[in-house]
Write a protein that holds these residues in place. Structure first.
Motif, short mmCIF file in Angstrom:
data_model
loop_
_atom_site.label_atom_id
_atom_site.label_comp_id
_atom_site.label_asym_id
_atom_site.label_seq_id
_atom_site.Cartn_x
_atom_site.Cartn_y
_atom_site.Cartn_z
N UNK A 29 8.53 5.83 12.71
CA UNK A 29 8.45 4.64 11.87
C UNK A 29 8.71 3.35 12.64
N UNK A 30 9.21 3.45 13.89
CA UNK A 30 9.42 2.25 14.69
C UNK A 30 8.12 1.51 14.96
N UNK B 81 0.84 -1.20 0.00
CA UNK B 81 0.00 0.00 0.00
C UNK B 81 0.88 1.25 0.00
N UNK B 82 1.41 1.60 -1.15
CA UNK B 82 2.42 2.63 -1.26
C UNK B 82 1.87 4.05 -1.10
N UNK B 83 0.62 4.28 -1.51
CA UNK B 83 0.07 5.63 -1.38
C UNK B 83 -0.01 6.02 0.09
N UNK B 84 -0.55 5.14 0.90
CA UNK B 84 -0.64 5.43 2.33
C UNK B 84 0.73 5.48 2.97
N UNK B 85 1.61 4.57 2.60
CA UNK B 85 2.95 4.56 3.18
C UNK B 85 3.66 5.88 2.94
N UNK B 86 3.62 6.37 1.72
CA UNK B 86 4.31 7.62 1.40
C UNK B 86 3.70 8.80 2.14
N UNK C 71 -6.69 13.85 5.42
CA UNK C 71 -5.43 13.12 5.27
C UNK C 71 -5.03 13.14 3.81
N UNK C 72 -4.86 11.97 3.20
CA UNK C 72 -4.62 11.97 1.76
C UNK C 72 -5.91 12.41 1.07
N UNK C 73 -5.84 12.73 -0.17
CA UNK C 73 -6.96 13.39 -0.87
C UNK C 73 -8.25 12.58 -0.81
N UNK C 74 -8.16 11.26 -0.87
CA UNK C 74 -9.35 10.41 -0.92
C UNK C 74 -9.38 9.47 0.27
#
Length: 264
Positions: A131-132, A117-122, A176-179
């Protein structure tokens, strides 16, 4: 008389994306003076514990109201937790998996994210998280019963679909993120968490203060004696406040503390 002060993070104490990555040193000194005088300082955030930056966690707040009220602790000890309904959460995650939508499961200490899930990770990494506590190697069946909040990222044209699924069973915010949705138990809010603190401490309502800037701070404003909106806050937060201070870039918290005579 002991006072308890609740602080939102994003847009109130810090704003990583706008060049305010940590609390000003002068404000930190004044806040520590408040603690030395016997007052109590709490974080009150939609963020889960895993997304509290080291800048905030290392300061030494007396307590935290996190995950929009689902997680409340004082001096490192839990005084309240409210997981999401287990069966409803299982059903929601099954739907998200079937549709291929990205999500993260947030618990009292860890946040669990599929590494695909790269969108959320970034997005989350850009938010100055610790990040721990971002865990990518896990079995969701082992953590789903501990879920305090789920954050979901969906295509723009599927927002209504998700909202129809969750609206009767969960509380939620869109940001948060756009969607994205932040989804949590329908029996809690920041206000619930703040009330748990005030009840636990048996403090006078008029000795409580809350600082915030966003939509999810409005409910918290309704249960404290002195709700304070940041100058950079949304209109509904300002309308619900007792006092509007200047914005985060202009010493808003410090000026409000001066206004109320809490510091000199």
């Amino acid at each position: 008389m002991t006072k308890v002060l609740f602080f939102d993070i994003d847009g109130t104490l810090t704003e990583t994306h706008a060049g305010v990555p940590e609390m000003p040193a002068g404000l930190q000194r004044k806040m520590r003076e408040l603690q030395q005088q016997g007052n109590l300082l709490f974080i009150a955030s939609g963020r889960p514990y895993a997304f509290i930056s080291k800048t905030i966690s290392d300061f030494g707040f007396d307590g935290m109201v996190l995950a929009n009220g689902a997680h409340v602790e004082l001096n490192g000890e839990f005084i309240y937790q409210q997981p999401t309904n287990l069966q409803k959460t299982i059903n929601l995650i099954k739907h998200l998996d079937e549709k291929g939508y990205e999500y993260i499961i947030e618990t009292s200490r860890g946040s669990y994210l599929n590494p695909e899930f790269k969108v959320l990770e970034e997005f989350f990494i850009s938010c100055d998280i610790n990040e721990d506590y971002l865990i990518t190697d896990f079995n969701k069946d082992d953590v789903i019963d501990q879920c305090l909040k789920i954050e979901v990222n969906v295509p723009a044209d599927k927002m209504d679909e998700i909202e129809d699924i969750i609206k009767d069973d969960f509380n939620y915010d869109k940001h948060g993120t756009e969607n994205a949705f932040e989804i949590y138990s329908n029996v809690i809010s920041k206000a619930t968490g703040v009330q748990k603190v005030l009840e636990h401490l048996n403090l006078n309502h008029q000795d409580s203060y809350a600082f915030g800037d966003g939509f999810n701070d409005v409910c918290m404003f309704k249960v404290v004696g002195h709700p304070i909106a940041m100058g950079n806050g949304v209109d509904v937060a300002k309308e619900a406040s007792e006092y509007i201070t200047s914005d985060i870039y202009d010493g808003g918290i410090y000026k409000a503390l001066l206004h109320y005579g809490i510091i000199e």
